[in-house]
Write a protein that holds these residues in place. Sequence first.
Motif, short mmCIF file in Angstrom:
data_model
loop_
_atom_site.label_atom_id
_atom_site.label_comp_id
_atom_site.label_asym_id
_atom_site.label_seq_id
_atom_site.Cartn_x
_atom_site.Cartn_y
_atom_site.Cartn_z
N ILE A 65 12.29 8.42 -9.69
CA ILE A 65 12.80 9.75 -10.06
C ILE A 65 14.01 10.11 -9.20
N GLY A 66 13.93 9.79 -7.89
CA GLY A 66 15.03 10.08 -6.98
C GLY A 66 16.31 9.36 -7.38
N ILE A 67 16.19 8.10 -7.79
CA ILE A 67 17.36 7.32 -8.20
C ILE A 67 18.00 7.93 -9.44
N ILE A 68 17.16 8.37 -10.39
CA ILE A 68 17.68 8.99 -11.61
C ILE A 68 18.44 10.27 -11.28
N ILE A 69 17.89 11.07 -10.36
CA ILE A 69 18.55 12.32 -9.97
C ILE A 69 19.87 12.04 -9.27
N LEU B 181 4.44 6.31 -4.49
CA LEU B 181 5.75 6.46 -3.86
C LEU B 181 6.84 5.73 -4.66
N VAL B 182 6.49 4.63 -5.27
CA VAL B 182 7.47 3.88 -6.06
C VAL B 182 7.99 4.73 -7.21
N ASN B 183 7.12 5.60 -7.78
CA ASN B 183 7.56 6.48 -8.86
C ASN B 183 8.45 7.61 -8.34
N LEU C 57 0.83 -1.20 0.00
CA LEU C 57 0.00 0.00 0.00
C LEU C 57 0.86 1.25 0.00
N LEU C 58 1.93 1.23 0.80
CA LEU C 58 2.80 2.40 0.94
C LEU C 58 3.42 2.80 -0.39
N PHE C 59 3.87 1.80 -1.14
CA PHE C 59 4.62 2.09 -2.37
C PHE C 59 3.74 2.14 -3.62
#
Length: 223
Positions: free
Chosen positions: A202-206, A196-198, A19-21
Amino acid sequence: MITEILIILLIIIVILVFLLFFKTWHLHILFKNHDLDYILSVTIIFLFIQIEISEINSNPTIGISIKLFSKVKQLHSTKIESNTETDELPEEKTEQNTNTNTKDYTKIKKISQLLLDSKYELYHIIQLITGMIKFNYSKINMDLGLGDNNLTIKICNLIWTISAPLYPLNFHLLLTPHINETIIKTDCDINFNIKLVNVLKIGIIIIKNKKLIMVIKTILGKE
């Protein structure tokens, strides 16, 4: 008996993580700024939990509430006061504010140059966002003048370019360049849903991109 309890707890944890992700988070961001004086309000809604964060010129307030059956119960609210001197003379405050604004605009020009150097990376991030975010009606009205006309036009062109893919998604930008002026005025009302998974994608790409990391460090005053 213990084995059954552990299995049930494991199932509950797996469901909560799922649910969180993968459950949609709703965010509503209001931001008004006029020459570096700003008001920020962020509302995050996830399932029955609502988090409200507001900030006026570096004085943040955080509130958490739970909504069940159309009833809202306030759980926690915290106001973080900034440390300011109260015994300064008005002339001293005016001079200090002028110096601060000068430093801030110098920093903004530096950030602007870094953004121009990272334009391809920024456009790539925006293209990814178009497939990850669902906007409700959102708008940004902005007046921008950086004192340097060449830099102002370049930054405005960059903003127009990277925001173009968002127009079909119900996101609207009205940007007015100001020539021979130093002004930053914004009125933002951004309303969207995201998983949140998205956000993590995006965070990993940055994180993997050195130019974008440099922009973030400069904004945070780490460079």
